[in-house]
Design a protein around this motif. Structure first.
Motif, PDB file in Angstrom:
ATOM      1  N   GLY A  11      70.914 102.688  65.394  1.00  0.00           N
ATOM      2  CA  GLY A  11      70.248 103.707  64.929  1.00  0.00           C
ATOM      3  C   GLY A  11      71.038 105.108  64.740  1.00  0.00           C
ATOM      4  N   PHE A  12      71.286 105.469  63.604  1.00  0.00           N
ATOM      5  CA  PHE A  12      72.047 106.617  63.338  1.00  0.00           C
ATOM      6  C   PHE A  12      71.433 107.757  62.644  1.00  0.00           C
ATOM      7  N   GLY A  13      70.280 108.155  63.305  1.00  0.00           N
ATOM      8  CA  GLY A  13      69.408 109.336  62.888  1.00  0.00           C
ATOM      9  C   GLY A  13      69.986 110.523  63.731  1.00  0.00           C
ATOM     10  N   ARG A  14      69.164 111.364  63.905  1.00  0.00           N
ATOM     11  CA  ARG A  14      69.658 112.622  64.657  1.00  0.00           C
ATOM     12  C   ARG A  14      70.242 112.313  66.163  1.00  0.00           C
ATOM     13  N   LEU A  15      69.311 111.243  66.897  1.00  0.00           N
ATOM     14  CA  LEU A  15      69.859 110.951  68.277  1.00  0.00           C
ATOM     15  C   LEU A  15      71.056 110.203  68.027  1.00  0.00           C
ATOM     16  N   GLY A  16      71.188 109.199  67.330  1.00  0.00           N
ATOM     17  CA  GLY A  16      72.222 108.381  67.215  1.00  0.00           C
ATOM     18  C   GLY A  16      73.473 109.057  66.783  1.00  0.00           C
ATOM     19  N   GLN A  17      73.408 109.999  65.689  1.00  0.00           N
ATOM     20  CA  GLN A  17      74.546 110.681  65.666  1.00  0.00           C
ATOM     21  C   GLN A  17      75.081 111.492  66.466  1.00  0.00           C
ATOM     22  N   VAL A  37      78.156 100.664  66.277  1.00  0.00           N
ATOM     23  CA  VAL A  37      77.037 101.758  65.495  1.00  0.00           C
ATOM     24  C   VAL A  37      76.400 100.767  64.340  1.00  0.00           C
ATOM     25  N   TRP A  38      75.168 100.605  64.322  1.00  0.00           N
ATOM     26  CA  TRP A  38      74.285 100.018  63.368  1.00  0.00           C
ATOM     27  C   TRP A  38      73.333 100.945  62.682  1.00  0.00           C
ATOM     28  N   ASN A  39      73.168 100.983  61.568  1.00  0.00           N
ATOM     29  CA  ASN A  39      71.969 101.725  61.076  1.00  0.00           C
ATOM     30  C   ASN A  39      71.413 100.894  59.900  1.00  0.00           C
ATOM     31  N   VAL A  74      68.083 103.904  69.271  1.00  0.00           N
ATOM     32  CA  VAL A  74      67.443 105.026  69.035  1.00  0.00           C
ATOM     33  C   VAL A  74      67.186 104.982  67.587  1.00  0.00           C
ATOM     34  N   SER A  75      66.238 103.974  67.096  1.00  0.00           N
ATOM     35  CA  SER A  75      65.784 103.910  65.765  1.00  0.00           C
ATOM     36  C   SER A  75      64.283 103.688  65.492  1.00  0.00           C
ATOM     37  N   HIS A  76      63.733 102.773  65.818  1.00  0.00           N
ATOM     38  CA  HIS A  76      62.500 102.447  65.712  1.00  0.00           C
ATOM     39  C   HIS A  76      61.837 101.342  66.681  1.00  0.00           C
ATOM     40  N   PRO A  77      60.587 101.388  67.048  1.00  0.00           N
ATOM     41  CA  PRO A  77      60.046 100.448  68.006  1.00  0.00           C
ATOM     42  C   PRO A  77      60.115  99.155  67.219  1.00  0.00           C
ATOM     43  N   VAL A  78      60.218  98.632  65.952  1.00  0.00           N
ATOM     44  CA  VAL A  78      60.246  97.542  65.348  1.00  0.00           C
ATOM     45  C   VAL A  78      61.543  96.748  65.706  1.00  0.00           C
ATOM     46  N   ILE A  95      65.976 101.473  76.056  1.00  0.00           N
ATOM     47  CA  ILE A  95      65.066 101.598  74.883  1.00  0.00           C
ATOM     48  C   ILE A  95      64.802 103.129  74.550  1.00  0.00           C
ATOM     49  N   GLY A  96      65.299 103.597  73.448  1.00  0.00           N
ATOM     50  CA  GLY A  96      64.806 105.080  73.085  1.00  0.00           C
ATOM     51  C   GLY A  96      63.310 105.046  72.501  1.00  0.00           C
ATOM     52  N   SER A  97      62.881 104.089  71.963  1.00  0.00           N
ATOM     53  CA  SER A  97      61.411 104.118  71.507  1.00  0.00           C
ATOM     54  C   SER A  97      60.457 103.090  72.358  1.00  0.00           C
ATOM     55  N   PRO A  98      60.246 103.740  73.618  1.00  0.00           N
ATOM     56  CA  PRO A  98      59.409 102.768  74.473  1.00  0.00           C
ATOM     57  C   PRO A  98      58.125 102.704  74.023  1.00  0.00           C
ATOM     58  N   PRO A 124      64.806 105.668  79.114  1.00  0.00           N
ATOM     59  CA  PRO A 124      65.133 107.235  79.247  1.00  0.00           C
ATOM     60  C   PRO A 124      63.990 107.946  79.291  1.00  0.00           C
ATOM     61  N   SER A 125      64.045 109.098  80.304  1.00  0.00           N
ATOM     62  CA  SER A 125      62.962 109.840  80.357  1.00  0.00           C
ATOM     63  C   SER A 125      62.795 110.744  79.118  1.00  0.00           C
ATOM     64  N   GLY A 126      63.616 110.857  78.458  1.00  0.00           N
ATOM     65  CA  GLY A 126      63.599 111.867  77.178  1.00  0.00           C
ATOM     66  C   GLY A 126      62.892 113.099  77.360  1.00  0.00           C
ATOM     67  N   ALA A 127      61.835 113.350  76.678  1.00  0.00           N
ATOM     68  CA  ALA A 127      61.077 114.743  76.891  1.00  0.00           C
ATOM     69  C   ALA A 127      60.242 114.671  77.964  1.00  0.00           C
ATOM     70  N   LEU A 128      60.171 113.503  78.865  1.00  0.00           N
ATOM     71  CA  LEU A 128      59.120 113.734  79.984  1.00  0.00           C
ATOM     72  C   LEU A 128      59.778 114.269  81.455  1.00  0.00           C
ATOM     73  N   VAL A 193      55.506 109.513  70.008  1.00  0.00           N
ATOM     74  CA  VAL A 193      54.602 109.285  71.184  1.00  0.00           C
ATOM     75  C   VAL A 193      55.365 108.527  72.492  1.00  0.00           C
ATOM     76  N   ASN A 194      56.625 108.491  72.054  1.00  0.00           N
ATOM     77  CA  ASN A 194      57.322 107.867  73.216  1.00  0.00           C
ATOM     78  C   ASN A 194      57.511 108.609  74.558  1.00  0.00           C
ATOM     79  N   THR A 195      57.023 109.638  74.525  1.00  0.00           N
ATOM     80  CA  THR A 195      56.957 110.436  75.894  1.00  0.00           C
ATOM     81  C   THR A 195      55.949 110.031  76.697  1.00  0.00           C
ATOM     82  N   SER A 267      68.862 115.452  77.374  1.00  0.00           N
ATOM     83  CA  SER A 267      68.333 114.602  78.205  1.00  0.00           C
ATOM     84  C   SER A 267      68.616 113.183  77.903  1.00  0.00           C
ATOM     85  N   PHE A 268      68.711 112.775  76.655  1.00  0.00           N
ATOM     86  CA  PHE A 268      69.290 111.267  76.448  1.00  0.00           C
ATOM     87  C   PHE A 268      70.650 110.984  76.981  1.00  0.00           C
ATOM     88  N   LEU A 269      71.526 112.151  76.574  1.00  0.00           N
ATOM     89  CA  LEU A 269      72.787 111.724  77.122  1.00  0.00           C
ATOM     90  C   LEU A 269      73.040 111.504  78.583  1.00  0.00           C
TER      91      LEU A 269
HETATM   92  N1  LIG Z   1      62.017 108.555  74.424  1.00  0.00           N
HETATM   93  C1  LIG Z   1      61.751 109.765  74.153  1.00  0.00           C
HETATM   94  O1  LIG Z   1      61.281 110.764  74.696  1.00  0.00           O
HETATM   95  C2  LIG Z   1      62.246 110.171  72.631  1.00  0.00           C
HETATM   96  C3  LIG Z   1      62.316 111.455  72.348  1.00  0.00           C
HETATM   97  C4  LIG Z   1      62.732 111.549  71.015  1.00  0.00           C
HETATM   98  C5  LIG Z   1      62.880 110.656  70.144  1.00  0.00           C
HETATM   99  N2  LIG Z   1      62.571 109.399  70.451  1.00  0.00           N
HETATM  100  C6  LIG Z   1      62.835 108.090  69.455  1.00  0.00           C
HETATM  101  O2  LIG Z   1      64.098 107.928  69.251  1.00  0.00           O
HETATM  102  C7  LIG Z   1      64.252 107.325  67.983  1.00  0.00           C
HETATM  103  C8  LIG Z   1      65.303 108.289  67.223  1.00  0.00           C
HETATM  104  O3  LIG Z   1      65.025 109.551  67.206  1.00  0.00           O
HETATM  105  P1  LIG Z   1      65.748 110.667  65.983  1.00  0.00           P
HETATM  106  O4  LIG Z   1      65.351 111.847  66.465  1.00  0.00           O
HETATM  107  O5  LIG Z   1      67.295 110.000  66.159  1.00  0.00           O
HETATM  108  O6  LIG Z   1      65.117 110.196  64.782  1.00  0.00           O
HETATM  109  P2  LIG Z   1      65.463 110.223  63.234  1.00  0.00           P
HETATM  110  O7  LIG Z   1      64.248 110.100  62.486  1.00  0.00           O
HETATM  111  O8  LIG Z   1      66.479 111.314  62.968  1.00  0.00           O
HETATM  112  O9  LIG Z   1      66.286 108.726  63.155  1.00  0.00           O
HETATM  113  C9  LIG Z   1      65.505 107.492  62.948  1.00  0.00           C
HETATM  114  C10 LIG Z   1      66.866 106.541  62.698  1.00  0.00           C
HETATM  115  O10 LIG Z   1      66.186 105.395  62.679  1.00  0.00           O
HETATM  116  C11 LIG Z   1      65.926 104.573  61.376  1.00  0.00           C
HETATM  117  N3  LIG Z   1      64.861 103.752  61.321  1.00  0.00           N
HETATM  118  C12 LIG Z   1      63.583 104.363  61.008  1.00  0.00           C
HETATM  119  N4  LIG Z   1      62.847 103.510  60.929  1.00  0.00           N
HETATM  120  C13 LIG Z   1      63.441 102.219  60.937  1.00  0.00           C
HETATM  121  C14 LIG Z   1      62.992 101.008  60.811  1.00  0.00           C
HETATM  122  N5  LIG Z   1      61.698 100.618  60.528  1.00  0.00           N
HETATM  123  N6  LIG Z   1      63.915  99.837  61.030  1.00  0.00           N
HETATM  124  C15 LIG Z   1      65.410 100.321  61.510  1.00  0.00           C
HETATM  125  N7  LIG Z   1      65.695 101.503  61.629  1.00  0.00           N
HETATM  126  C16 LIG Z   1      64.811 102.489  61.188  1.00  0.00           C
HETATM  127  C17 LIG Z   1      66.261 105.798  60.516  1.00  0.00           C
HETATM  128  O11 LIG Z   1      67.040 105.212  59.403  1.00  0.00           O
HETATM  129  C18 LIG Z   1      66.993 106.712  61.127  1.00  0.00           C
HETATM  130  O12 LIG Z   1      68.532 106.220  61.148  1.00  0.00           O
HETATM  131  C19 LIG Z   1      62.784 107.587  67.378  1.00  0.00           C
HETATM  132  O13 LIG Z   1      62.266 106.291  67.423  1.00  0.00           O
HETATM  133  C20 LIG Z   1      62.076 108.386  68.296  1.00  0.00           C
HETATM  134  O14 LIG Z   1      61.075 108.434  68.302  1.00  0.00           O
HETATM  135  C21 LIG Z   1      62.372 109.099  71.740  1.00  0.00           C
END
Ligand SMILES: NC(=O)c1ccc[n+]([C@@H]2O[C@H](COP(=O)([O-])OP(=O)(O)OC[C@H]3O[C@@H](n4cnc5c(N)ncnc54)[C@H](O)[C@@H]3O)[C@@H](O)[C@H]2O)c1
Length: 286
Positions: A11-17, A37-39, A74-78, A95-98, A124-128, A193-195, A267-269
């Motif tokens: 995952g290379f969204g905000r958290l991944g980056q 890194v995969w996105n 850090v991408s998506h539960p799927v 697992i960032g998407s628990p 990860p405790s994340g925002a918990l 709702v990962n928290t 917190s993730f770091l």
């Molecule tokens: N555990 C926690 O407390 C906690 C807190 C914040 C975020 N998260 C989770 O971490 C993940 C990443 O957060 P973020 O802020 O980087 O989000 P983001 O929206 O910035 O990035 C999500 C990334 O996942 C990719 N993505 C979205 N749907 C996808 C799919 N179906 N298959 C594959 N890739 C997909 C997107 O392309 C993007 O690169 C999210 O699932 C978010 O819910 C968890």
């Protein structure tokens, strides 16, 4: 110096980056290095950020060509639905998407894979806030009630179906989109709702069915994510006084559409650094 642990980021969204940048900049001093890194789409920005094109994994199904010690999703539960057990057969997994663990079958498969491979599944405790205290109460069997209320700006919510229509109808007043067991809301708002899911895992004696989640869309909450946690414990039979803890976490967000608030990045770091050690089989909060 001992060998560096290698980390794959999925995952290379905000958290991944953020995590990729931290690993490339500071990884060695923490004993870590970036493995891949995969996105979903391998953008030029991804190649530029990695510096070395060998670090970009184009096909996730080929993740096992890389000798990594830990994969961080850090991408998506799927993604965990499809690849979680394969990852655990190969290395430790964070697992960032628990919210995906609300699926009992997936939770059992991951646990089975972890037992067989002796790999750790880190949550990860994340925002918990206070996850370890909740876990301690669960382990002592003193956790009697746990509820998590998450307030987001409507633009931060990534929803489908009925909840999306409700969220789209909001004008100027907050609306409660959901209140009930955490298990059901995980499939309705998986990104947000990962928290709640992390809380249900911390408070495993109540779990996804006994932990109450409440999701509120608030158009006035422009610059923050707000999370309230209510914990209750046993009463003192002598005077009927009950143990309780209430916390409110107000975390600034970067824009109304962010799913992750700013403090959650750090917190993730910290969780990633805690997951540096292999902890054996099973689920571990980190
Ligand atoms: N555990 C926690 O407390 C906690 C807190 C914040 C975020 N998260 C989770 O971490 C993940 C990443 O957060 P973020 O802020 O980087 O989000 P983001 O929206 O910035 O990035 C999500 C990334 O996942 C990719 N993505 C979205 N749907 C996808 C799919 N179906 N298959 C594959 N890739 C997909 C997107 O392309 C993007 O690169 C999210 O699932 C978010 O819910 C968890």
């Amino acid at each position: 110096m001992s060998e560096l642990k290698t980390v794959g980021i999925v995952g290379f969204g905000r958290l991944g980056q953020y995590l990729v940048n931290e690993l490339l900049t500071n990884g060695a001093k923490w004993g870590l290095k970036l493995g891949f890194v995969w996105n979903r789409t391998a953008s030029q920005q991804l190649y530029d950020s990695c510096g070395d094109s060998n670090l970009v994994l184009e096909e996730l199904s080929q993740f096992d060509r890389y000798a990594v010690d830990l994969i961080v999703e850090v991408s998506h539960p799927v993604v965990i639905q499809e690849f979680g057990t394969k990852f655990v057969n190969h290395c430790d997994l964070m697992i960032g998407s628990p919210s995906c663990l609300a699926d009992k079958h997936l939770e059992e498969s991951l646990l089975l894979a972890s037992n067989k491979s002796n790999r750790t599944v880190f949550i990860p405790s994340g925002a918990l806030w206070g996850g370890n205290d909740i876990r301690k109460m669960s382990t002592r069997n003193t956790l009697k009630g746990l509820s998590i209320t998450m307030h987001f700006h409507p633009d931060s919510l990534k929803l489908d179906g009925e909840l999306k229509s409700l969220n789209d109808s909001i004008l100027d007043k907050p609306i409660t989109l959901y209140k009930g067991p955490v298990r059901q809301v995980c499939s309705l708002a998986p990104n947000n709702v990962n928290t709640m899911a992390a809380a249900a895992i911390a408070g495993y004696t109540l779990g996804f069915d006994g932990t109450v989640g409440c999701l509120i869309a608030d158009p006035n909450l422009k610059d923050y994510h707000k999370i309230e946690i209510e914990v209750t414990g046993p009463s003192n039979v002598a005077n009927n006084c009950r143990f309780s803890v209430s916390t409110t976490r107000l975390s600034p967000s970067m824009g109304n559409s962010a799913v992750t608030s700013m403090a959650t990045f750090a917190s993730f770091l910290s969780s990633l650094l805690n997951a540096n050690k292999h902890m054996g089989k099973g689920f571990q909060l980190c």
